[in-house]
Enzyme design. Sequence first.
Site, PDB file in Angstrom:
ATOM      1  N   GLY A 173       0.821  -1.213   0.000  1.00 36.76           N
ATOM      2  CA  GLY A 173       0.000   0.000   0.000  1.00 36.76           C
ATOM      3  C   GLY A 173       0.849   1.254   0.000  1.00 36.76           C
ATOM      4  O   GLY A 173       0.576   2.211  -0.737  1.00 36.76           O
ATOM      5  N   SER A 190      -4.139 -12.763  -3.964  1.00 38.11           N
ATOM      6  CA  SER A 190      -2.902 -13.471  -3.614  1.00 38.11           C
ATOM      7  C   SER A 190      -2.824 -14.763  -4.415  1.00 38.11           C
ATOM      8  O   SER A 190      -3.862 -15.370  -4.723  1.00 38.11           O
ATOM      9  CB  SER A 190      -2.875 -13.812  -2.126  1.00 38.11           C
ATOM     10  OG  SER A 190      -1.842 -14.751  -1.859  1.00 38.11           O
ATOM     11  N   TYR A 208      -6.664 -17.985   4.964  1.00 35.62           N
ATOM     12  CA  TYR A 208      -6.088 -16.936   4.110  1.00 35.62           C
ATOM     13  C   TYR A 208      -6.392 -17.238   2.640  1.00 35.62           C
ATOM     14  O   TYR A 208      -6.840 -16.369   1.885  1.00 35.62           O
ATOM     15  CB  TYR A 208      -4.575 -16.854   4.352  1.00 35.62           C
ATOM     16  CG  TYR A 208      -3.891 -15.740   3.592  1.00 35.62           C
ATOM     17  CD1 TYR A 208      -3.895 -14.440   4.079  1.00 35.62           C
ATOM     18  CD2 TYR A 208      -3.239 -15.985   2.388  1.00 35.62           C
ATOM     19  CE1 TYR A 208      -3.269 -13.404   3.390  1.00 35.62           C
ATOM     20  CE2 TYR A 208      -2.614 -14.966   1.691  1.00 35.62           C
ATOM     21  CZ  TYR A 208      -2.622 -13.676   2.190  1.00 35.62           C
ATOM     22  OH  TYR A 208      -2.009 -12.661   1.499  1.00 35.62           O
TER      23      TYR A 208
END
Length: 258
Positions: A18, A136, A149
Amino acid sequence: MRLKNKVALITGGNSGIGLATAKVFLAEGAKVIITGRNPETLAAAQKTLGEGVLALKVDVTDVAATERAFAEAAAEFGRFDILFANAGIGGATPLGQTSLEQFERIISTNLTAVFFTVQSALPHLNDGASVILNGSVHAVLGMPGWSAYAATKGAVRSMTRNMASELAPRGIRVNQVTPGGTKTPIWAPYSQTPDAAAALEERIGGMSALGRMSEAEEIAKAALYFASDDSSNVTGIEITVDGGATSAPSGAKIFRAA
Ligand code: NDP
């Protein structure tokens, strides 16, 4: 300048991918708002990024606070042209050793909060805006011990397509960057000594055809493509930045060693 006068909001803009994206967007002429939870790294990021960047402390899992923060940002900076829903956490959830709380913490941050980040930004997004979600390679890797995740990132991948279709009537594009192992503080729990960090980098890098982890800036540049008019007729896709770990795994060192 590819983002001249555009207003960009980046969640988790105080660290890693970010923060690197905030730097790239600023260099391309955008006005940037970053959010995060940690007041120290938020202040440090604001200092690094310079005057004119708005840094807001808000937890993305708190929907009401997110709505308030985005309204405040829009009042100060104007309507948003770019939203990068980037904030996320890592964490293993091995079968037989995971509490409901651990599992749900990952789901609420990496999945539920991504949906509500987009929903909270929507009233302040210009027609024709660009929304970028952060996925991801775990969505497709099948890595043992990372079910929660991986599930969140698989879900983000699905949401990219759903939202692209849903927001198309307003000309809002929704795309996804899909990083492989990238050098950011998310790996800190697994690399607490220089030796551990080097071993981790070697192991993760060794899983990709190009043989190394990504730099955060390399993900930021994929986000820049989606943020800019260079991708003006592109929606519902992902750009994977993983050195070929998912598309050309046979090129990885571990498979080449003879
Ligand atoms: P970092 O740990 O460097 O950054 C994570 C960011 O998310 C921080 O700014 C953090 O802010 C923010 N964040 C986390 N939880 C919350 C929350 N509840 N509310 C507000 N902000 C929050 O990691 P990365 O830069 O690597 O991660 C960014 C994204 O990239 C994540 O979605 C991650 O899953 C994804 N990704 C990363 C990969 C990698 O190898 N690095 C690979 C694939 C995907 P704060 O510290 O203030 O809480």
